[in-house]
Design an enzyme around this catalytic site. Structure first.
Site, PDB file in Angstrom:
ATOM      1  CB  CYS A  86      -0.952  -0.052   1.193  1.00 59.25           C
ATOM      2  SG  CYS A  86      -2.286   1.146   1.084  1.00 59.25           S
ATOM      3  CG  HIS A 203      -3.179  -3.603   3.568  1.00 59.07           C
ATOM      4  ND1 HIS A 203      -2.245  -2.893   4.280  1.00 59.07           N
ATOM      5  CD2 HIS A 203      -3.825  -2.701   2.798  1.00 59.07           C
ATOM      6  CE1 HIS A 203      -2.311  -1.614   3.950  1.00 59.07           C
ATOM      7  NE2 HIS A 203      -3.266  -1.463   3.048  1.00 59.07           N
ATOM      8  CD  GLU A 205      -0.455  -5.438   6.086  1.00 52.48           C
ATOM      9  OE1 GLU A 205      -0.476  -6.038   4.983  1.00 52.48           O
ATOM     10  OE2 GLU A 205      -0.677  -4.219   6.194  1.00 52.48           O
TER      11      GLU A 205
END
Ligand code: ADP
Lengths: 235, 122, 551, 122
Positions: A86, A203, A205
């Site tokens: 990002c 994302h 994560e």
């Protein structure tokens, strides 16, 4: 244990999440500070999501000049795996480690949703554990995620297999709405020529635990780099 | 584009994006530029962030940075300044926190507008 | 200074006599580490971990400038949470707008949502729930309430008292500008008429990036044990923060106003004192630790400036100088505590029996297939029942990686301890139409709904915060609604055995003579010992057994 | 501010935000304006949105809207255009997607800059 650095810039938000993901993948997360050029002996670096410097002027424009970036640009040139997520992707483009740029979502709104992606390139340092063409579900959350580059660059990315992931239709996405931000050619992530530097808008994560994510598909990016690094050592 | 020469007071990365190269300056299309800036008493966090970043680039002489919007409108046919002002007031600027200025570079008597000079360089 | 500090917004002069019931009727609880009167209530959720939460309004500023008004609303409530010593971990946003198809809603709603999203996303706080309700009564008075919840180790709880003569008073964060001068007294404590439009204070513009740095810097300062006291700057700016911190400790202060870093050098002393510039905190620091505090500020790129020092109590004085002259010399308690308290006249609205006569039983019912179809279509088309994704997609719900439940669930659930799985659930609810029919029951219903929403996730409800949005307290009918709603909420909390730990009152939500529906918003906090056992809504698998509990 | 009169080609909500009222135009502080626009081939969704909203305001003659940034820099002492250009090239604009133009309104020979004219109106 393999040490993977995660940089904190002023305004980084997902830095602790990236450290958690590294840990869950079996690596050792090392916090790096924007103002300190010392990479502390890490073998890979993640530039996490967030709003570095408030995303003022252009996302990633100011972060690019942080002292730590000088070391990272150099290390990336020497082949160190670098993943920009990002805001991190935006920083990599601003730093010219990746071609093109990220602009305002075509609908002008910040958008957070669970997004289907197709992993296309599995030869990068961050995607080796995926199957080519595998569809994965990970969260997207950004206001300036629309990837742009000139036609020549886009063609080059396509022909050299450097498009890492594309937005694709999937369960939960309205028909015709699989591209969440107007990215050219549905690009969600790209890599550099050497395949060690990857930028990704969604994302991974945030998709590493069943409790908090829509899937655990994101874990693959982090296990991939750990395998790539251990493979390198044993080779 | 980098390192391109510039002359006198104008330096340009590129010419007026609105006008295709080599079109005549006098044509039926009227152009208006609306500059929108935050009122001086309103906090400008963007400008602040840029000002704080400059020393890292080795730049020390800059005392203030303010960031606003530049909006280029192209009209079909005659320029209607009344209309431009209405658009600016209603849509382009938020009168609670912003001020705006309208220019009609095309119509300037001398023709020595910023973009004009820049163009002449090419 | 007195006119600001004694304004409705700062002094609670019309509501105080009623709000007392929250403390009087509150069940004794040894979980509560801080309650009403503090920046936010603090509840112990384990031996070592505490949670603080509060909901606040930013209604009037959000009508004038929807984006910045809503954004600074989030910024303000987050600073309340920081001031308690907590790391903010989530936000929620109960919203009310006028008719969905009214042109002004097109201006207000997107701006408010972008403002809340822009600020909260940039701070890195997941948005875990809220409400979007449309009703014409909110046309000129949209409600923008914002809730923030934070987590702290029990022993990191911060105080606001400016104790200890000789301690240094430090201003941390943004420069001071002419933002919102007289904001609280002009905006939040008056209805809009032509005259107040002309007196509009300049709008406050927030800088979420700076607030993010403020969070990190404050947490680092707390963890190093560097503070005597801390207070956020909100309504009434420095005036309020200086007076409250000194009054709370019974001390005085000597302040040099010239030291306040200004955005506009031409500002006058009364402007500096009243400015509501965002992203500022007031710290009380032992001189021996001042350098350490300044070093943390510098690390995060924040301005920190010593303004003066705490002076001897008891009954100290707040003495402020500017350009060598004393411009203020008052007892701080007179500003902070001695404001007037009104017992305003109250009268039951005279249309209430008419409203109540119109009972559900007497309404026409759909009897034919066509009627049913018509009713169903009307329900499906109602903006109040529509999908809220357009709003919630603009909010980050994943950041921090601990969000267990969020939109579209009835309550948000976040994990607050990764090791044990300890977590919290929060819901915010309110129903202006019910409350208009019967303020006492309406407030109780809001509480019951919120309580249920938290309970169904598997959490044990433990505490309440509330934002009471009403019309003008000078209208006896509104005052009656207010008193009844407070009584209902206090009684409901007593019956359920959970305390109100803090909240906010927003009066003057009124256009001309027409007040909004009385709208108490109630937030309930619950605790889950292990978020792994949370129950999401919706059916999970084929063959699951369906049971109905209750009547 | 709304409905304020304007004269000639300049309509202004307010004067140059950088200059405090009543200061002389010739002083030691140098000002530079950098206009940054997306390259013409890059989609400008913000401009697009404004263009699409115009018919709703009853405005039909506008054929194109592009929205960029106007950045006002104030230098301490002498104007250093080389430095300004470097800042613009390195930080203020991203050459991959944007173009920029630098003006130094102060130095303009005629003095008839947009803001100057606007100011004269007050
Ligand atoms: N303003 C808002 N901010 C964040 N979440 C919201 C907001 N409005 C609604 N939501 C969320 O969207 C979901 C659906 O809301 P709603 O339709 O009001 O549900 P319900 O009627 O079950 O309360 C809920 O999870 C709620 O928390």
């Amino acid at each position: 244990m393999t040490r993977v650095g995660v940089v904190t810039f002023p305004g980084s938000l997902d830095d602790r999440d990236a450290l958690r993901a590294v840990r869950l993948a079996g690596g050792e997360g090392v916090a790096l500070w924007h103002d300190d050029p010392d990479l502390q002996g890490v073998e890979a670096v993640i530039l996490p999501g967030g709003f570095s410097y408030g995303d003022y002027l252009r996302c990633g424009a100011i972060a690019r000049f942080a002292p730590v970036m000088e070391s990272i640009v150099k290390a990336a040139g020497d082949g160190m795996p670098v993943l920009g997520i990002c805001n991190g992707f935006q920083i990599l483009c601003e730093a010219h480690l990746l071609p093109g740029g990220l602009t305002r979502n075509h609908h002008l709104h910040f958008r957070n949703r669970d997004q289907w992606l197709r992993v296309e390139s599995v030869t990068t340092a961050w995607t080796g554990r995926f199957d080519a063409g595998q569809n994965i579900l990970i969260p997207l959350k950004s206001g300036e995620g629309s990837y742009v580059a000139d036609e020549k660059t886009l063609d080059l990315l396509e022909s050299s297999g450097r498009i890492v992931a594309r937005y694709v239709p999937g369960k939960g996405l309205a028909e015709g709405d699989h591209n969440p931000n107007g990215s050219l050619r549905d690009i969600a992530g790209i890599t550099n020529e050497a395949g060690n530097v990857v930028g990704l808008m969604p994302h991974p994560e945030h998709a590493v635990e069943a409790l908090t994510g829509p899937s655990v598909d994101g874990l693959g990016f982090f296990t991939s780099v750990l395998s790539a690094l251990s493979g390198k050592v044993s080779a | 584009m980098r390192g391109r020469p510039y002359a006198g007071i104008e330096a340009t990365g590129r010419l007026d994006p609105l006008r295709p190269p080599n079109t005549s300056r006098r044509n039926a299309v009227a152009r208006v530029v609306v500059d929108v800036m935050l009122k001086p008493e309103i906090l400008d966090p963007q400008g602040q962030a840029v000002a704080n970043a400059l020393p890292r680039l080795g730049v020390t002489g800059v005392t203030s940075v303010r960031i606003g919007k530049r909006i280029e409108l192209e009209f079909d046919g005659e320029l209607d300044l009344d209309q431009a002002r209405e658009i600016a007031d209603k849509l382009l600027a938020n009168p609670v926190i912003e001020d705006f200025v309208i220019h009609a570079p095309e119509a300037r008597a001398s023709g020595a507008s910023a973009f004009g000079t820049a163009e002449a360089e090419k | 200074m007195y006119s600001i500090m004694w304004s409705e917004h700062c002094s609670y002069k019309s509501s105080k006599v009623h709000l007392r019931q929250f403390s009087e009727k509150a069940p004794k609880s040894d979980r509560m580490l801080a309650g009403i009167g503090e920046n936010a209530g603090v509840i112990k959720v384990s031996d070592t971990i505490a949670v603080t939460f509060k909901v606040e309004s930013h209604n009037h500023p959000s009508f004038v400038e929807p984006h910045q008004g809503a954004a600074t609303g989030v910024g303000g409530i987050v600073r309340d949470i920081i001031a308690m010593g907590a790391r903010p971990v989530a936000v929620m946003d109960p919203l009310r707008f006028g008719a969905a198809d009214h042109p002004d809603t097109r201006r207000v709603l997107p701006g408010v949502v972008a403002g809340i999203g822009g600020y909260g996303n940039c701070l890195g706080l997941p948005n875990i729930g809220g409400e979007v309700v449309f009703d014409p009564c909110y046309q000129g008075n949209p409600l923008v309430n914002a809730l923030c919840v934070g987590v702290l180790p029990v022993d990191r709880l911060q105080k606001k008292e400016a104790t200890g003569a000789g301690n240094v008073v430090v201003l941390l964060g943004a420069k001071t500008g002419r933002d919102g001068i007289g904001g609280v007294s002009v905006l939040a404590s008056a209805t809009f008429d032509d005259e107040s439009q002309a007196r509009r204070p300049s709008v406050q513009v927030g800088d979420p990036f700076l607030e993010k740095l403020l969070i990190e810097a404050c947490l680092e300062i707390y963890d190093a044990g560097l503070l005597v006291g801390i207070q956020d700057l909100g309504g009434a700016g420095l005036t309020c923060a200086l007076a409250e911190t000194a009054a709370a400790a019974g001390t005085g202060m000597k302040i040099e106003l010239d030291r306040v870093p200004l955005r506009e050098p031409s500002m006058l002393p009364h402007e500096i004192l009243a400015s509501e510039s965002q992203e500022r905190m007031l710290l009380i620091v032992d001189p021996a630790k001042l350098d350490a505090v300044l070093a943390v500020a510098q690390k995060w790129g924040l301005l920190a400036t010593a303004l003066g020092e705490v002076t001897e109590g008891p009954a100290g004085r707040l003495v402020i100088s500017w350009r060598g002259k004393t411009v203020v010399d008052v007892p701080p308690g007179s500003l902070a505590d001695d404001g007037p308290v009104y017992a305003r006249p109250m009268r039951e609205p005279n249309d209430r029996f008419l409203l109540q006569a119109d009972r559900a039983e007497t309404l026409p019912r759909p009897r034919t297939g066509d009627d049913l179809r018509e009713t169903l279509l009307r329900l499906a088309a109602s903006p109040n029942l529509c999908d809220k994704t357009w709003v919630t997609e603009q909010y980050d719900r994943y950041v921090l990686g601990n969000t267990v439940l969020a939109q579209p669930e009835d309550a948000g659930v976040v994990r607050i301890d990764e090791e044990s799985g300890l977590g919290i659930a929060i819901s915010v609810d309110g129903n202006g139409r019910f409350t208009r029919l019967d303020p006492y029951q309406g407030a109780k219903l809001a509480l019951a709904e919120s309580y249920r929403n938290v309970a169904v996730t598997g959490a044990v409800p433990v505490a309440v915060t509330d934002c009471l949005n009403f019309g003008s307290p000078e209208d006896p009918a509104v005052m009656w609604q207010f008193a009844e709603a407070v009584r209902g909420l206090a009684d409901g909390c007593q019956e359920l055995g959970i305390p109100v730990t803090g909240g906010n009152v927003s009066f003057y939500n009124q256009t001309g003579a027409a007040p909004i529906h009385p709208t108490p918003i109630v937030g309930v906090l619950g605790v889950l010992d292990d978020v792994g056992y949370r129950t999401p809504m919706g059916f999970n698998a084929d063959g699951d057994v369906i049971l109905l509990l209750g009547e």
